[in-house]
Design a protein around this motif. Sequence first.
Motif, PDB file in Angstrom:
ATOM      1  N   GLY A  57       0.935  -1.134  -0.120  1.00  0.00           N
ATOM      2  CA  GLY A  57      -0.152   0.076   0.003  1.00  0.00           C
ATOM      3  C   GLY A  57       0.775   1.409  -0.029  1.00  0.00           C
ATOM      4  O   GLY A  57       1.556   1.409  -1.027  1.00  0.00           O
TER       5      GLY A  57
ATOM      6  N   HIS B 151      -4.440 -17.560  11.227  1.00  0.00           N
ATOM      7  CA  HIS B 151      -5.768 -17.109  10.623  1.00  0.00           C
ATOM      8  C   HIS B 151      -6.618 -17.231  11.864  1.00  0.00           C
ATOM      9  O   HIS B 151      -6.779 -18.054  12.435  1.00  0.00           O
ATOM     10  CB  HIS B 151      -6.427 -17.710   9.629  1.00  0.00           C
ATOM     11  CG  HIS B 151      -7.833 -17.103   9.291  1.00  0.00           C
ATOM     12  ND1 HIS B 151      -8.201 -16.206   8.259  1.00  0.00           N
ATOM     13  CD2 HIS B 151      -9.016 -17.495   9.877  1.00  0.00           C
ATOM     14  CE1 HIS B 151      -9.353 -15.954   8.360  1.00  0.00           C
ATOM     15  NE2 HIS B 151     -10.041 -16.643   9.155  1.00  0.00           N
TER      16      HIS B 151
ATOM     17  N   SER C 251      -8.479  -4.398   5.076  1.00  0.00           N
ATOM     18  CA  SER C 251      -9.326  -4.401   3.852  1.00  0.00           C
ATOM     19  C   SER C 251      -8.486  -5.058   2.611  1.00  0.00           C
ATOM     20  O   SER C 251      -7.250  -5.072   2.800  1.00  0.00           O
ATOM     21  CB  SER C 251      -9.756  -2.994   3.349  1.00  0.00           C
ATOM     22  OG  SER C 251      -8.938  -2.404   3.021  1.00  0.00           O
TER      23      SER C 251
HETATM   24  C1  LIG Z   1      -2.115   0.973  -2.971  1.00  0.00           C
HETATM   25  C2  LIG Z   1      -2.311   1.572  -1.908  1.00  0.00           C
HETATM   26  C3  LIG Z   1      -1.799   2.949  -1.639  1.00  0.00           C
HETATM   27  C4  LIG Z   1      -2.019   3.466  -0.266  1.00  0.00           C
HETATM   28  N1  LIG Z   1      -1.646   4.491   0.106  1.00  0.00           N
HETATM   29  C5  LIG Z   1      -1.728   5.032   1.202  1.00  0.00           C
HETATM   30  C6  LIG Z   1      -1.162   6.374   1.673  1.00  0.00           C
HETATM   31  O1  LIG Z   1      -0.550   6.862   0.820  1.00  0.00           O
HETATM   32  N2  LIG Z   1      -1.780   6.989   2.985  1.00  0.00           N
HETATM   33  C7  LIG Z   1      -2.527   6.516   3.853  1.00  0.00           C
HETATM   34  O2  LIG Z   1      -2.843   7.098   4.645  1.00  0.00           O
HETATM   35  N3  LIG Z   1      -3.232   5.012   3.239  1.00  0.00           N
HETATM   36  C8  LIG Z   1      -2.802   4.553   2.086  1.00  0.00           C
HETATM   37  N4  LIG Z   1      -3.611   3.274   1.821  1.00  0.00           N
HETATM   38  C9  LIG Z   1      -4.416   2.823   2.627  1.00  0.00           C
HETATM   39  C10 LIG Z   1      -3.706   2.037   4.141  1.00  0.00           C
HETATM   40  O3  LIG Z   1      -2.691   1.111   3.471  1.00  0.00           O
HETATM   41  C11 LIG Z   1      -4.540   1.461   4.855  1.00  0.00           C
HETATM   42  O4  LIG Z   1      -5.433   2.323   5.183  1.00  0.00           O
HETATM   43  C12 LIG Z   1      -3.870   0.758   6.170  1.00  0.00           C
HETATM   44  O5  LIG Z   1      -3.215  -0.200   5.601  1.00  0.00           O
HETATM   45  C13 LIG Z   1      -5.200   0.275   7.018  1.00  0.00           C
HETATM   46  O6  LIG Z   1      -4.802  -0.385   8.034  1.00  0.00           O
HETATM   47  P1  LIG Z   1      -5.190  -1.356   9.041  1.00  0.00           P
HETATM   48  O7  LIG Z   1      -4.307  -1.701  10.132  1.00  0.00           O
HETATM   49  O8  LIG Z   1      -6.597  -1.080   9.132  1.00  0.00           O
HETATM   50  O9  LIG Z   1      -5.493  -2.851   7.789  1.00  0.00           O
HETATM   51  P2  LIG Z   1      -4.213  -3.415   7.046  1.00  0.00           P
HETATM   52  O10 LIG Z   1      -3.190  -2.574   6.885  1.00  0.00           O
HETATM   53  O11 LIG Z   1      -5.126  -3.995   6.010  1.00  0.00           O
HETATM   54  O12 LIG Z   1      -3.868  -4.664   7.861  1.00  0.00           O
HETATM   55  C14 LIG Z   1      -4.692  -5.713   8.301  1.00  0.00           C
HETATM   56  C15 LIG Z   1      -3.891  -6.973   8.589  1.00  0.00           C
HETATM   57  O13 LIG Z   1      -4.733  -7.976   9.308  1.00  0.00           O
HETATM   58  C16 LIG Z   1      -4.553  -9.190   8.886  1.00  0.00           C
HETATM   59  N5  LIG Z   1      -5.451 -10.170   8.717  1.00  0.00           N
HETATM   60  C17 LIG Z   1      -6.775  -9.802   8.229  1.00  0.00           C
HETATM   61  N6  LIG Z   1      -7.696 -11.056   8.716  1.00  0.00           N
HETATM   62  C18 LIG Z   1      -6.785 -11.646   9.640  1.00  0.00           C
HETATM   63  C19 LIG Z   1      -7.109 -12.649  10.358  1.00  0.00           C
HETATM   64  N7  LIG Z   1      -8.745 -13.410  10.427  1.00  0.00           N
HETATM   65  N8  LIG Z   1      -6.354 -13.373  11.126  1.00  0.00           N
HETATM   66  C20 LIG Z   1      -5.073 -12.690  11.509  1.00  0.00           C
HETATM   67  N9  LIG Z   1      -4.768 -11.530  10.416  1.00  0.00           N
HETATM   68  C21 LIG Z   1      -5.706 -11.044   9.842  1.00  0.00           C
HETATM   69  C22 LIG Z   1      -4.130  -8.840   7.144  1.00  0.00           C
HETATM   70  O14 LIG Z   1      -3.224 -10.023   6.822  1.00  0.00           O
HETATM   71  C23 LIG Z   1      -3.277  -7.660   7.431  1.00  0.00           C
HETATM   72  O15 LIG Z   1      -1.996  -7.900   7.784  1.00  0.00           O
HETATM   73  C24 LIG Z   1      -2.868   2.718   0.680  1.00  0.00           C
HETATM   74  C25 LIG Z   1      -3.681   1.581   0.409  1.00  0.00           C
HETATM   75  C26 LIG Z   1      -3.565   1.122  -0.797  1.00  0.00           C
HETATM   76  C27 LIG Z   1      -4.121  -0.252  -1.090  1.00  0.00           C
END
Ligand SMILES: Cc1cc2nc3c(=O)[nH]c(=O)nc-3n(C[C@H](O)[C@H](O)[C@H](O)COP(=O)(O)OP(=O)(O)OC[C@H]3O[C@@H](n4cnc5c(N)ncnc54)[C@H](O)[C@@H]3O)c2cc1C
Length: 495
Positions: free
Chosen positions: A63, A132, A159
Amino acid sequence: MDATPHQSFGADWRNPAPAGVYDLLVIGAGPAGLRAARGAAALGARVALIERDRMGGVSLNVGSVPSKSLLRTARLYAEMRDAEDYGGRIVDGVAIDFAAVMARMRDVRARLGDSASVDRLAGAGIDVFFGHARFAGRDTVEVEGVVLRFRKALIATGSRSQTPKVHGLAEAGYLTNETVFDLTERPSRLLVMGGGPLGCELAQAFCRLGSRVIIAQDEPTFLPKEERDAAQILSDSLARDGIEVHLNTKVAAVRTQGGTKIVDLVSDDNLAQVSVDQILVGIGRSPNVEGMGLEVAGVRYDPVAGVEIDDFLRTSNRRIYAAGDVCLEHQFAHTADATARIVVLNALGARRERLSALTIPWCTYTDPEIAHVGLYVRDAWRLSIPVETYVVLMHDVDRAVIDGEDEGFVKIHVRAGTDRVLGATIVARHAGEMISEISLAIRLGLGMRDLNLVIHAYPTQASAVKTAANAYMRGHPPLWLRLSRRLRLLRRARR
Ligand SMILES: Cc1cc2nc3c(=O)[nH]c(=O)nc-3n(C[C@H](O)[C@H](O)[C@H](O)COP(=O)(O)OP(=O)(O)OC[C@H]3O[C@@H](n4cnc5c(N)ncnc54)[C@H](O)[C@@H]3O)c2cc1C
């Protein structure tokens, strides 16, 4: 492709033995999960963190970090391309080394990933589990056949890329953010589906890295949530880079012929056919809520909107909280981080911090960048809040002219009748850096008078914020100035 799944854990990883009842059990090691686990451990809580793939989640691996890393190199190539505008001369053209670009991206990712390493987290007293996670009851989670008990839990599962329903696409194959950063060869011709931040950023990056890029967006503008003038500047900029822009256009069907993907693009008045080597899909995100036993735990969710939360980030099971992409409308790494911080305070610190109290800026890191914070005019209208808007064009900002980066504007919305800052949109090369000053103003309830008192170093692009505040002051002079003006007029009239 050069996929590296589960690289965080290694082949001979063994999960630790569960340590009684955890004060906080965190599912997902993205920005939200990592922030919560570290914050809770720092408070002395017994913490378990479960991750099924790579530490760091989407942001670090597929990301924000890899995309911004590619964009940085893409900007370098664009600057070399435009060298003559700055009095430079590139002899014999610019050679783009795609393998080296990707290698740099991987180095950056490894360097930033160090703080999310399993060893560092274990060193902070966190029990890290690979696998998981699935709720086995209202206060238990099962991972790799072992049941962990918790007092409080956090769902931070993030997501994933939405899958488009396009005839023939699955058979033809396509890239998402989960696979595009594993490319080892630059696609000569790339179709990007979707004109949101992800689509626009990667379309520009690949174009500047030498791919022939076509972008199809099924709405009339890119970044449909942003203000029209901002989206228009971006559209022009992408077209100037040489990207073939198709707005109001749907990808209708895909078929393969030899190694080529032939794509039907349909708009109101036209059917076009394009041939490409790769298709990158960036049409939105789906929350990771499936296969987690949320029903067993009594956690309500919606497959599209994600886990249901209240303003304190509690789910329908009062022991369980959610943070980050899995439950939020604003899906950013910094909102994941900020909401995880709230969860630690509310779940462990008996505080009552609210989601609605956050001031959340965001930025699309194209060139120019488009950043926003606070209300849009349309929001203000909906809420019957009267607004005045102050605009400074970047071509009136000395530093932007000096740098040859004079495209864009700073636009600040103020509550009419007051100087209170409600929101702002900035379109500029460094808009993401500049928006923080406005975020601070909104967070602290500061007004244009305060911004006008901030001394900005000369010459900086951020001084555009002060120029906007100055424009406000000219229209709203302080009482002493108004009185002294009136006095002077009276004296002149008497003479
Ligand atoms: C191409 C791209 C570019 C982006 N650029 C930016 C940016 O420049 N600035 C910004 O602020 N945001 C950016 N984003 C958005 C940002 O990456 C996300 O908002 C952020 O990663 C969300 O964090 P999170 O901790 O909620 O979830 P995630 O980073 O999605 O992490 C969730 C984790 O949970 C794990 N997981 C899921 N289900 C289970 C389960 N049942 N058991 C165990 N583990 C599990 C997954 O494997 C994952 O590692 C970008 C996204 C993308 C796709």
